[in-house]
Design an enzyme around this catalytic site. Structure first.
Site, PDB file in Angstrom:
ATOM      1  N   GLU A  35      35.803  36.714  61.357  1.00  0.00           N
ATOM      2  CA  GLU A  35      36.407  36.885  60.034  1.00  0.00           C
ATOM      3  C   GLU A  35      37.819  37.429  60.258  1.00  0.00           C
ATOM      4  O   GLU A  35      37.989  38.405  60.985  1.00  0.00           O
ATOM      5  CB  GLU A  35      35.590  37.868  59.203  1.00  0.00           C
ATOM      6  CG  GLU A  35      34.168  37.413  58.924  1.00  0.00           C
ATOM      7  CD  GLU A  35      33.355  38.492  58.220  1.00  0.00           C
ATOM      8  OE1 GLU A  35      33.681  38.809  57.059  1.00  0.00           O
ATOM      9  OE2 GLU A  35      32.417  39.018  58.842  1.00  0.00           O
ATOM     10  N   ARG A 261      24.872  43.363  70.679  1.00  0.00           N
ATOM     11  CA  ARG A 261      26.317  43.569  70.600  1.00  0.00           C
ATOM     12  C   ARG A 261      26.753  44.544  71.689  1.00  0.00           C
ATOM     13  O   ARG A 261      25.928  45.236  72.290  1.00  0.00           O
ATOM     14  CB  ARG A 261      26.712  44.096  69.218  1.00  0.00           C
ATOM     15  CG  ARG A 261      26.151  45.462  68.874  1.00  0.00           C
ATOM     16  CD  ARG A 261      26.568  45.900  67.489  1.00  0.00           C
ATOM     17  NE  ARG A 261      28.003  46.132  67.422  1.00  0.00           N
ATOM     18  CZ  ARG A 261      28.676  46.234  66.280  1.00  0.00           C
ATOM     19  NH1 ARG A 261      28.057  46.108  65.125  1.00  0.00           N
ATOM     20  NH2 ARG A 261      29.966  46.470  66.297  1.00  0.00           N
ATOM     21  N   LYS A 271      35.011  47.425  62.667  1.00  0.00           N
ATOM     22  CA  LYS A 271      36.345  47.059  62.168  1.00  0.00           C
ATOM     23  C   LYS A 271      36.797  48.015  61.067  1.00  0.00           C
ATOM     24  O   LYS A 271      37.981  48.310  60.952  1.00  0.00           O
ATOM     25  CB  LYS A 271      36.335  45.624  61.631  1.00  0.00           C
ATOM     26  CG  LYS A 271      36.622  44.555  62.673  1.00  0.00           C
ATOM     27  CD  LYS A 271      36.836  43.232  61.966  1.00  0.00           C
ATOM     28  CE  LYS A 271      36.969  42.088  62.954  1.00  0.00           C
ATOM     29  NZ  LYS A 271      37.062  40.791  62.260  1.00  0.00           N
TER      30      LYS A 271
END
Length: 556
Positions: A35, A261, A271
């Protein structure tokens, strides 16, 4: 042994091998789908190396696709930085860059299809009411009073949404699945919401935007992705991923696979938290060398190869764990130890005057750029009567374990002569200002003729010819291994994560290239800053020390 068998394996490669062997797929097509709402970090590098690496190894394709469904938080700056990061890491995407926004017309048509099938409805509950009606992990949700509208009414209302006749938050399109599902994501998830926001790709064409979960699976299918790889937090979302594709008329049926992750000590990978560091000016920007962003690591002097090696070493599993920061540092240390040329720099200078060296004379010494790699060549280093050495490399008195310069004793200057400290000068505060020495003119490249043994070697820079430089000593951004677990992660910031000193470097570093690693002898690995350095004001960033200075701290 085949080429594929020779590669390090993991459960995803085993799945791909099986799919190719049984004919489920004849080729491999992956994608990296960020994104564009921030800069990429080291966790994204793991995904980049996995998706692009698999495509390379299986002679397949990997798309770069921006899942750009949230225009309020997205910027072209982020799009460009992500493209640069992927290429810098050494990868190329298949064909043109893809955007989920390219498919907005098709996504809208699929939403209409779900409405026509009685599988989607326009809901006028507020966002807070939707959350309330959804229930909890222990209690089922309850249906919206708008859930059983007719197909015709839903079509009309959805068209009204598209026409901008609803305010933000006053209506949304939801899937009609199961409000009692044990998976929260299946309790009538929102598919579209109203947003009067300018989109960086589609401009003002749309005032309704599809949700990520609706968009992502359809984008995969439209691009004929064979293996959709994502991190474990999307594991439950796989049920919605499959539901959407099972209930629309689309031919391709990609499958989602989840892996753990990357969690790295002394950093944050959110983020939102990284953006907070930037917006609150707790760091100097997304590319601050203390940040775990790819652009920050690049500016600090990490190489693409070191990051790829790190991703290779940590592997791909389904097990969540916290990786030691030292593991990342070990990769860049190994790379630069092998490939970085050597140079001399003095970070905390004190002056040495060699009294028996001609004040008018400047010798040019030839020194190897790498002690073990003659193919890396040599450089010329000026040697003069006045030099800078590190303040820590001199003591008035010391025991036998101290192998540097001591008053009344000798030491060798790197690539130069043996010198002896004869006397010192101090200022009014008792600080040493000058060390007066003599040198043995017969010791250039050889031991003293009378058999004296000189064990210590220290580095130096000519005071006359050396260049002044700002040297930035970067360290870990946080003081605790898991700052994200703190109530206020910003309270754990390391006040010593950046220390700036003014020192001197040898003249050869006037031609140093930004981001190219250099070993400052006996000090650490550094690189010319790619942003603030100039010909008239050199700035060097410390990439990593010669040894892990935190290992000893953490073991105590």
């Amino acid at each position: 042994m085949s080429e594929i068998e020779a590669r390090p394996s993991n459960f995803i490669r085993q799945i791909i091998d099986k799919d190719l062997a049984n004919g489920k797929h004849t080729s491999v097509h992956t994608r990296f789908p960020p994104e564009p709402n921030g800069y990429l970090h080291i966790g994204h590098a793991k995904s980049i190396c996995l998706n692009f690496g698999i495509a390379q190894d299986y002679q397949g394709q990997c798309n770069l696709r921006f899942d750009d469904t949230n225009p309020e938080k997205e910027e072209v700056e982020y799009v460009e930085s992500i493209k640069n990061d992927v290429q810098w890491l050494g990868f190329e995407w298949a064909g043109d860059v893809c955007y989920s926004s390219n498919y907005f017309d098709k996504l809208y048509d699929y939403a209409i299809e779900l409405i026509n099938k009685g599988l989607a409805y326009v809901d006028e509950l507020t966002p807070d009411e939707i959350r309330e009606y959804r229930g909890t992990l222990k209690a089922p949700g309850k249906p919206s009073p708008y859930r059983d509208r007719s197909v015709e009414e839903n079509l009309a209302l959805f068209e009204k949404m598209r026409a901008g006749e609803f305010e933000e938050g006053k209506a949304c399109l939801r899937a009609k699945i199961d409000m009692a599902s044990s998976f929260m994501v299946m309790r009538d998830p929102v598919l579209y919401r109203v947003r009067f926001a300018h989109h960086h790709q589609t401009g003002d064409k749309w005032c309704i935007y599809p949700m990520y979960d609706f968009t992502h699976c359809i984008s995969d299918a439209l691009e004929n992705i064979t293996h959709s790889l994502c991190t474990l937090e999307f594991q439950d979302n796989r049920r919605l991923y499959d539901w959407v594709l099972d209930n629309i008329s689309i031919e391709s049926q990609p499958h989602q696979y989840e892996f753990s992750r990357l969690n790295l000590e002394y950093t944050v990978m959110s983020k939102r938290k990284l953006n907070q560091l930037v917006t609150e000016n707790l760091v100097e920007g997304w590319d601050d060398p203390r940040m775990p962003t790819i652009s920050g690591l690049r500016r600090r002097g990490f190489t693409p190869g070191s990051i790829r090696e790190f991703c290779k070493r940590i592997g791909v599993t389904k097990q969540e764990n916290m990786i030691e920061f030292g593991s990342l540092e070990s990769c860049i240390r190994d790379d630069l130890n092998e490939n970085a040329p050597r140079a001399m720099a003095v970070l905390d200078p004190v002056k040495v005057v060699i009294e028996n060296f001609d004040a008018e004379n400047v010798e040019t010494l030839t020194i190897a750029n790498h002690p073990n790699k003659p193919e890396m060549g040599t450089r010329e280093v000026p040697f003069s009567r006045e030099l800078w050495i590190e303040r820590d490399d001199f003591r008035e008195e010391a025991n036998k374990k101290y192998k540097r310069l001591v008053l009344g004793k000798e030491v060798r200057l790197r690539g130069a002569y043996v010198i002896k400290a004869e006397r010192i000068e101090k200022d009014d505060n008792g600080e040493i200002t000058t060390i007066y020495c003599s040198y043995d003119a017969e010791t250039l490249g050889k031991n003293p003729a009378d058999g004296r043994k000189v064990k210590g070697v220290i580095h130096w820079v000519s005071a006359d010819k050396g260049l002044s430089a700002e040297i930035r000593l970067y360290d870990r951004l946080f003081t605790v291994p898991n700052p994200a677990a703190a109530d206020d992660f910003a309270s754990t910031l390391n006040p010593s994560s950046l220390v700036k000193v003014n020192g001197y470097v040898e003249p050869s570093l006037a031609s140093a290239e930004a981001e190219k690693g250099i070993q400052f002898e006996r000090t650490g690995y550094f690189c010319l800053d790619n942003k603030d350095s100039s010909a008239n004001a050199l700035v060097f960033n410390r990439t990593v020390g010669l040894r892990d200075s935190w290992a000893k701290i953490e073991s105590n």
